[in-house]
Scaffold this motif. Structure first.
Motif, short mmCIF file in Angstrom:
data_model
loop_
_atom_site.label_atom_id
_atom_site.label_comp_id
_atom_site.label_asym_id
_atom_site.label_seq_id
_atom_site.Cartn_x
_atom_site.Cartn_y
_atom_site.Cartn_z
N LYS A 1 -22.77 29.67 1.04
CA LYS A 1 -22.80 28.67 2.11
C LYS A 1 -21.93 27.50 1.67
N ARG B 1 -19.20 36.94 1.67
CA ARG B 1 -19.42 36.39 3.01
C ARG B 1 -19.57 34.87 2.91
N GLU C 1 -20.35 31.33 4.77
CA GLU C 1 -20.88 30.72 5.99
C GLU C 1 -20.88 29.21 5.88
#
Ligand SMILES: Nc1ncnc2c1ncn2[C@@H]1O[C@H](COP(=O)(O)OP(=O)(O)O)[C@@H](O)[C@H]1O
Ligand SMILES: Nc1ncnc2c1ncn2[C@@H]1O[C@H](COP(=O)(O)OP(=O)(O)O)[C@@H](O)[C@H]1O
Ligand SMILES: [Mg+2]
Ligand SMILES: [Mg+2]
Ligand SMILES: [Mg+2]
Ligand SMILES: [Mg+2]
Ligand code: NI
Ligand code: NI
Ligand SMILES: [Zn+2]
Ligand SMILES: [Zn+2]
Lengths: 240, 135, 240, 135
Positions: free
Chosen positions: B32, B63, B65
């Motif tokens: 994040k 990933r 985010e």
């Protein structure tokens, strides 16, 4: 899961730094910043590759003592400390200027982790860290994150100073953090009291710096600083 | 460009995790990035790819985010989103916060009581929120 | 839901305290604790009902300056501060003794809230709070929790001290926290520099205390302390 | 006996909440008392009852629950329960922690790495976890 990736890169950032020395004492106003800044100058003049990190975010003063103005880090795979007097210098002033920065401990800690994680010091013989007073977030973080740190303790002969410095010494000894030694600053009598007192802790007493009324008028001027009695005493202590 | 230093921290952490947990390979990483630090996502992901290659962690999918930045006043309890205050920041102020998010305490105030004594509840910077590996 | 009930009782605990004065400056080693302790003595000798709270948890020194030993609060619907020299005195030393207390900001904050919530000061004319250096958790908590606090700022004439004190002043002014005034301490020249400097902030310059080489040998002895030049100057500043 | 001061804080907070939320009456209060502070529950509940009477909040039922104290080392990440360290404390040490839980940093260490740099994750002291009122 919530992992802070910054903690894992700090060791890598300090990989090519031979020695990290934190100038501390627990108490304020004992000359930590004076020793850190003039000590860094002396090392640099002697040919060592020196970095200087100001961790007193509430009252950064190394820039003022050394008369540093108008420099800013370059950005390249992190931040590259600008060099001044051949010293690589990092301070919160780059990002906060002269404005008050009311940070609680949790923010201090986060900012220290950030600076340690993104600063590319490169190869250094010495990284000198100027510590804030107290044994709070900054001190605990440096102990926790910089495994090779050594503490250099500054004190004066005053009872109220010594009892606070003693707490710092006891904590460091208890945690087996290496202590380079003790410097007695602002000496105004010939009393060997501090030297004797240091024996209690089995820590080397490195030497004394007298109260120097010319220090104040030399602030901001590196050439003058290096000619003060303060600097001459500190050179002797550092064996140059 | 200091995004590179943070991306490197992420990959080194994955390697350290792999070593500690005795994994054969790390296959997925969830990251994040907090809004407050205003990380350039393209540069960050580009750096990640480069370092992943360099460190031969090529089996790892990352990933990334975004996380909204939430601030909460310690004086009056008011809670707000950094996105609201962001508009009032100059380019220079935003840049300083980019390098050291804590200087937000200089440039922003609680919208309700004007105090600088607020907490960064979430969305400060880079964090790893999940790691998947195979034994 | 997670409410800290302690925050709601602090106002009640200070209800019968007429004035709360925080001795501060942002910087360490400028004489905050000396002003707080000797100031409290002077007020008490003048017939005021005085409380004294040491919030420097890393380096509590009021007990040492005043020579306080072997007292402990009573427990009765909270903690009742023991009286010494007719001063109600609370310090972390009751619970931590002389041991090092490595607390991060979050813990400092929690401990301050606890002390404010459980201490029964009763009726006082003055509660004097000795602040630690910095503008961290302790300063921010006192501003947030003690709405009637007034700050008394101590400084010296040194450039590095003044730039840090200036940050504290700017923060307090910006937050509209009342500032009683500025005391210049450890004066060694006749320079009116600090007095002029104070005008910039529209804050009253309360007076000066010279460097007093007899202060150190009076530490721990209240009668001697009250006879120092330091105390005489402070009395004048306080208009007694 | 300083339990009384904390009980008073709880009731004052309920009154303040009632005022702020414009409630006719507070009917239930849920309180957690953290293990670390070793509050004498009997004295605490007795004080609560007394102050509730005094402040005419007699419609309010107070549920008091214990919360385990969990400590977590900032250096090595190890997490442990205060109950484990508790046995090694002297009566005097326990008393000091009772008054000021933060002095735990003097008397306890991380069982794994011996650091005093640990966080009190939960179970420190008194907190209000739920309030039910009627409009
Ligand atoms: N040996 C000395 N003689 C005279 N003044 C000194 C001496 N050492 C430090 N000072 C002065 O004392 C004050 C505090 O010094 P500083 O280095 O800022 O301490 P610290 O960093 O421990 O707070 C400054 O005004 C500094 O110029
Ligand atoms: N006017 C003065 N003359 C001489 N020494 C002083 C004076 N004021 C303070 N000191 C000494 O300076 C040191 C720091 O003082 P202290 O009150 O502990 O400052 P602070 O609380 O701001 O850290 C102590 O050794 C104290 O005795
Ligand atoms: Mg300093
Ligand atoms: Mg400066
Ligand atoms: Mg002090
Ligand atoms: Mg003492
Ligand atoms: Ni960048
Ligand atoms: Ni009790
Ligand atoms: Zn607010
Ligand atoms: Zn540990």
């Amino acid at each position: 899961m919530n992992i802070d990736p910054r903690l894992n890169i700090i060791k890598e950032r300090l990989r090519d730094v031979r020695r990290v020395v934190a100038i501390s004492g627990g108490k304020g106003g004992i000359g930590k910043s004076s020793v850190a800044s003039i000590g860094a100058l002396i090392l640099s003049k002697s040919g060592y590759r020196v970095g200087l990190l100001d961790l007193d975010f509430w009252g950064p003063s190394l820039d003022t003592i050394l008369g540093i103005e108008n420099i800013f880090p370059r950005e390249e795979k992190g931040i590259i400390p600008p060099e001044i007097f051949a010293i690589k210098f990092i301070s919160i002033i780059y990002y906060a200027g002269e404005r008050p920065l009311p940070l609680r401990g949790a923010d201090i800690s986060n900012a220290i982790v950030e600076l340690l994680a993104i600063t590319q010091w490169g190869s250094l013989d010495f990284l000198i860290i100027d510590m804030p007073p107290g044994m709070g977030d900054a001190t605990l973080d440096i102990i926790r994150l910089v495994k090779k740190v050594e503490f250099l303790i500054v004190t004066t002969q005053s009872k109220v100073v010594l009892e606070t410095v003693e707490k710092m010494l006891r904590m460091l000894k208890d945690l087996k953090v290496p202590i380079l030694g003790i410097i007695e600053n602002m000496k105004i009598t010939n009393s060997p009291f501090v030297k004797d007192w240091a024996k209690k802790f089995d820590v080397s007493f490195l030497g004394e710096i007298n109260f120097d009324k010319n220090l104040e008028t030399s602030i901001g001027n590196v050439d003058k600083l290096l000619e003060t009695n303060f600097a001459h005493s500190l050179k002797k202590i550092m064996r140059f | 460009m200091h995004e590179w230093a943070l991306a490197q921290a992420v990959v080194y952490t994955a390697i350290e995790y792999q070593r500690k947990e005795k994994l054969r390979e790390i296959v997925e990483l969830e990251i994040k990035i907090g809004e407050l630090q205003q990380i350039d996502r393209e540069i960050f992901e580009f750096a990640l790819k480069e370092i992943v290659q360099l460190k031969k962690m090529t089996g790892m999918r990352v990933r990334v985010e975004k996380e909204e930045a939430i601030l909460k006043c310690r004086v009056c309890g008011y809670q707000w989103s950094f996105a609201d205050s962001m508009k009032r920041l100059s380019g220079e102020q935003a840049e300083f916060i980019h390098f050291l998010p804590e200087v937000i305490h200089i440039h922003s105030r609680c919208p309700q009581c004007k105090s600088p004594d607020f907490e960064i509840v979430k969305g400060r910077g880079v964090k790893i929120t999940a790691i998947k590996g195979i034994k």
